[in-house]
Design a protein around this motif. Structure first.
Motif, PDB file in Angstrom:
ATOM      1  N   PHE A  15       0.838  -1.195   0.000  1.00 18.64           N
ATOM      2  CA  PHE A  15       0.000   0.000   0.000  1.00 18.64           C
ATOM      3  C   PHE A  15       0.877   1.252   0.000  1.00 18.64           C
ATOM      4  CE2 PHE A  15      -2.788   3.309   1.452  1.00 18.64           C
ATOM      5  CZ  PHE A  15      -4.048   2.935   1.030  1.00 18.64           C
ATOM      6  N   LYS A  16       1.883   1.243   0.863  1.00 16.37           N
ATOM      7  CA  LYS A  16       2.773   2.399   0.988  1.00 16.37           C
ATOM      8  C   LYS A  16       3.560   2.644  -0.304  1.00 16.37           C
ATOM      9  CE  LYS A  16       5.835   4.488   4.356  1.00 16.37           C
ATOM     10  NZ  LYS A  16       6.578   4.328   5.592  1.00 16.37           N
ATOM     11  N   GLN A  17       3.994   1.568  -0.958  1.00 12.27           N
ATOM     12  CA  GLN A  17       4.719   1.703  -2.228  1.00 12.27           C
ATOM     13  C   GLN A  17       3.844   2.368  -3.284  1.00 12.27           C
ATOM     14  OE1 GLN A  17       5.829  -2.349  -3.076  1.00 12.27           O
ATOM     15  NE2 GLN A  17       7.939  -2.047  -2.394  1.00 12.27           N
ATOM     16  N   LEU A  18       2.587   1.970  -3.348  1.00 12.42           N
ATOM     17  CA  LEU A  18       1.699   2.484  -4.387  1.00 12.42           C
ATOM     18  C   LEU A  18       1.065   3.831  -4.046  1.00 12.42           C
ATOM     19  CD1 LEU A  18      -0.031  -0.845  -5.487  1.00 12.42           C
ATOM     20  CD2 LEU A  18       1.708   0.435  -6.719  1.00 12.42           C
ATOM     21  N   GLU A  19       0.792   4.071  -2.785  1.00  7.40           N
ATOM     22  CA  GLU A  19       0.059   5.279  -2.382  1.00  7.40           C
ATOM     23  C   GLU A  19       0.924   6.319  -1.661  1.00  7.40           C
ATOM     24  OE1 GLU A  19      -3.020   5.915  -3.400  1.00  7.40           O
ATOM     25  OE2 GLU A  19      -2.886   3.994  -4.432  1.00  7.40           O
ATOM     26  N   GLU A  20       2.160   5.959  -1.373  1.00  9.86           N
ATOM     27  CA  GLU A  20       3.100   6.848  -0.683  1.00  9.86           C
ATOM     28  C   GLU A  20       2.634   7.268   0.710  1.00  9.86           C
ATOM     29  OE1 GLU A  20       3.974   9.896  -3.571  1.00  9.86           O
ATOM     30  OE2 GLU A  20       5.197   8.514  -4.748  1.00  9.86           O
ATOM     31  N   MET A  21       1.796   6.441   1.319  1.00  9.93           N
ATOM     32  CA  MET A  21       1.406   6.604   2.722  1.00  9.93           C
ATOM     33  C   MET A  21       0.855   5.266   3.211  1.00  9.93           C
ATOM     34  SD  MET A  21      -2.174   8.814   2.614  1.00  9.93           S
ATOM     35  CE  MET A  21      -1.679  10.072   1.479  1.00  9.93           C
ATOM     36  N   THR A  22       0.836   5.087   4.520  1.00  7.19           N
ATOM     37  CA  THR A  22       0.324   3.828   5.079  1.00  7.19           C
ATOM     38  C   THR A  22      -1.204   3.811   4.968  1.00  7.19           C
ATOM     39  OG1 THR A  22       0.067   4.733   7.297  1.00  7.19           O
ATOM     40  CG2 THR A  22       2.214   3.716   6.768  1.00  7.19           C
ATOM     41  N   PRO A  23      -1.807   2.621   5.062  1.00 12.79           N
ATOM     42  CA  PRO A  23      -3.278   2.550   5.034  1.00 12.79           C
ATOM     43  C   PRO A  23      -3.923   3.392   6.139  1.00 12.79           C
ATOM     44  CG  PRO A  23      -2.335   0.355   4.799  1.00 12.79           C
ATOM     45  CD  PRO A  23      -1.198   1.290   5.095  1.00 12.79           C
ATOM     46  N   LEU A  24      -3.319   3.400   7.317  1.00 14.31           N
ATOM     47  CA  LEU A  24      -3.873   4.171   8.430  1.00 14.31           C
ATOM     48  C   LEU A  24      -3.829   5.676   8.146  1.00 14.31           C
ATOM     49  CD1 LEU A  24      -5.209   3.590  11.109  1.00 14.31           C
ATOM     50  CD2 LEU A  24      -2.971   3.803  12.206  1.00 14.31           C
ATOM     51  N   LYS A  25      -2.711   6.145   7.590  1.00 19.28           N
ATOM     52  CA  LYS A  25      -2.595   7.562   7.211  1.00 19.28           C
ATOM     53  C   LYS A  25      -3.626   7.902   6.142  1.00 19.28           C
ATOM     54  CE  LYS A  25       1.785   9.810   7.967  1.00 19.28           C
ATOM     55  NZ  LYS A  25       3.201   9.704   7.675  1.00 19.28           N
ATOM     56  N   TYR A  26      -3.809   6.990   5.210  1.00 20.15           N
ATOM     57  CA  TYR A  26      -4.783   7.184   4.139  1.00 20.15           C
ATOM     58  C   TYR A  26      -6.179   7.357   4.736  1.00 20.15           C
ATOM     59  CZ  TYR A  26      -7.435   6.397  -0.139  1.00 20.15           C
ATOM     60  OH  TYR A  26      -8.295   6.538  -1.198  1.00 20.15           O
ATOM     61  N   ARG A  27      -6.536   6.468   5.662  1.00 21.66           N
ATOM     62  CA  ARG A  27      -7.856   6.543   6.301  1.00 21.66           C
ATOM     63  C   ARG A  27      -8.008   7.864   7.051  1.00 21.66           C
ATOM     64  NH1 ARG A  27      -9.644   1.593   9.501  1.00 21.66           N
ATOM     65  NH2 ARG A  27     -11.030   1.198   7.758  1.00 21.66           N
ATOM     66  N   LYS A  28      -7.001   8.237   7.830  1.00 16.17           N
ATOM     67  CA  LYS A  28      -7.061   9.486   8.591  1.00 16.17           C
ATOM     68  C   LYS A  28      -7.202  10.688   7.664  1.00 16.17           C
ATOM     69  CE  LYS A  28      -4.796   7.911  12.767  1.00 16.17           C
ATOM     70  NZ  LYS A  28      -3.513   7.690  13.429  1.00 16.17           N
ATOM     71  N   TYR A  29      -6.492  10.648   6.558  1.00 17.89           N
ATOM     72  CA  TYR A  29      -6.566  11.711   5.559  1.00 17.89           C
ATOM     73  C   TYR A  29      -8.007  11.837   5.047  1.00 17.89           C
ATOM     74  CZ  TYR A  29      -5.940  14.030   1.039  1.00 17.89           C
ATOM     75  OH  TYR A  29      -6.043  14.878  -0.026  1.00 17.89           O
ATOM     76  N   TRP A  30      -8.646  10.718   4.743  1.00 20.28           N
ATOM     77  CA  TRP A  30     -10.024  10.765   4.234  1.00 20.28           C
ATOM     78  C   TRP A  30     -11.045  11.159   5.269  1.00 20.28           C
ATOM     79  CZ3 TRP A  30     -11.764  11.459  -0.388  1.00 20.28           C
ATOM     80  CH2 TRP A  30     -10.893  11.217  -1.450  1.00 20.28           C
ATOM     81  N   ILE A  31     -10.796  10.781   6.513  1.00 24.63           N
ATOM     82  CA  ILE A  31     -11.717  11.154   7.578  1.00 24.63           C
ATOM     83  C   ILE A  31     -11.718  12.680   7.750  1.00 24.63           C
ATOM     84  CG2 ILE A  31     -12.068  11.062  10.096  1.00 24.63           C
ATOM     85  CD1 ILE A  31     -11.188   8.086   9.917  1.00 24.63           C
ATOM     86  N   THR A  32     -10.530  13.295   7.656  1.00 22.91           N
ATOM     87  CA  THR A  32     -10.453  14.760   7.818  1.00 22.91           C
ATOM     88  C   THR A  32     -11.023  15.506   6.612  1.00 22.91           C
ATOM     89  OG1 THR A  32      -8.202  14.820   6.960  1.00 22.91           O
ATOM     90  CG2 THR A  32      -8.433  14.644   9.352  1.00 22.91           C
ATOM     91  N   LYS A  33     -11.082  14.827   5.466  1.00 22.30           N
ATOM     92  CA  LYS A  33     -11.614  15.474   4.254  1.00 22.30           C
ATOM     93  C   LYS A  33     -13.132  15.481   4.185  1.00 22.30           C
ATOM     94  CE  LYS A  33      -9.827  15.910   0.391  1.00 22.30           C
ATOM     95  NZ  LYS A  33      -9.128  16.194  -0.818  1.00 22.30           N
ATOM     96  N   ARG A  34     -13.781  14.634   4.993  1.00 25.26           N
ATOM     97  CA  ARG A  34     -15.245  14.519   4.943  1.00 25.26           C
ATOM     98  C   ARG A  34     -15.949  15.779   5.373  1.00 25.26           C
ATOM     99  NH1 ARG A  34     -16.390   8.713   7.558  1.00 25.26           N
ATOM    100  NH2 ARG A  34     -15.091   7.555   6.178  1.00 25.26           N
TER     101      ARG A  34
END
Length: 112
Positions: A93-112
């Motif tokens: 996940f980190k290789q493809l998205e340049e962040m961990t899955p947890l960071k990704y989730r937190k990022y989306w939660i703050t964008k809502r």
């Protein structure tokens, strides 16, 4: 290669239906009625990805969807989408998205 488009579409359909399971190139190629070698070459020429790269990208896209729409733990998400180990899931996940899955989730939660 145009004549192989139907077989490649069948292969893509097989990947997208069975991505949660441990599928091999041979499984996908058999479903598409081509030899693994021929399927792999045609797939890469048509999609720009190897069948394995396509499978991994598809799994990660499904993970992103689950991370955005569920509160399942990261470990569970990784298993749900077909990764056998959490560390491999997080690393990929980190290789493809340049962040961990947890960071990704937190990022989306703050964008809502």
């Amino acid at each position: 290669f145009k004549s192989n488009t139907k077989q490649i579409d069948r292969g893509i359909g097989f990947i997208e239906t069975n991505y949660k399971t441990n599928i091999s190139l041979k499984d996908i190629a058999n479903h598409a009625c081509l030899s693994p070698y021929h399927f792999s070459r045609s797939f890469k020429k048509i999609t720009g990805y190897s069948p394995y790269e396509y499978l991994i990208n598809y799994r990660i896209n499904m993970a992103k969807l689950l991370l955005k729409t569920t509160d399942h733990p990261v470990e569970e998400v990784g298993l749900e989408i077909g990764f056998e180990s959490t560390s491999n899931f997080i690393k990929t996940f980190k290789q493809l998205e340049e962040m961990t899955p947890l960071k990704y989730r937190k990022y989306w939660i703050t964008k809502r």
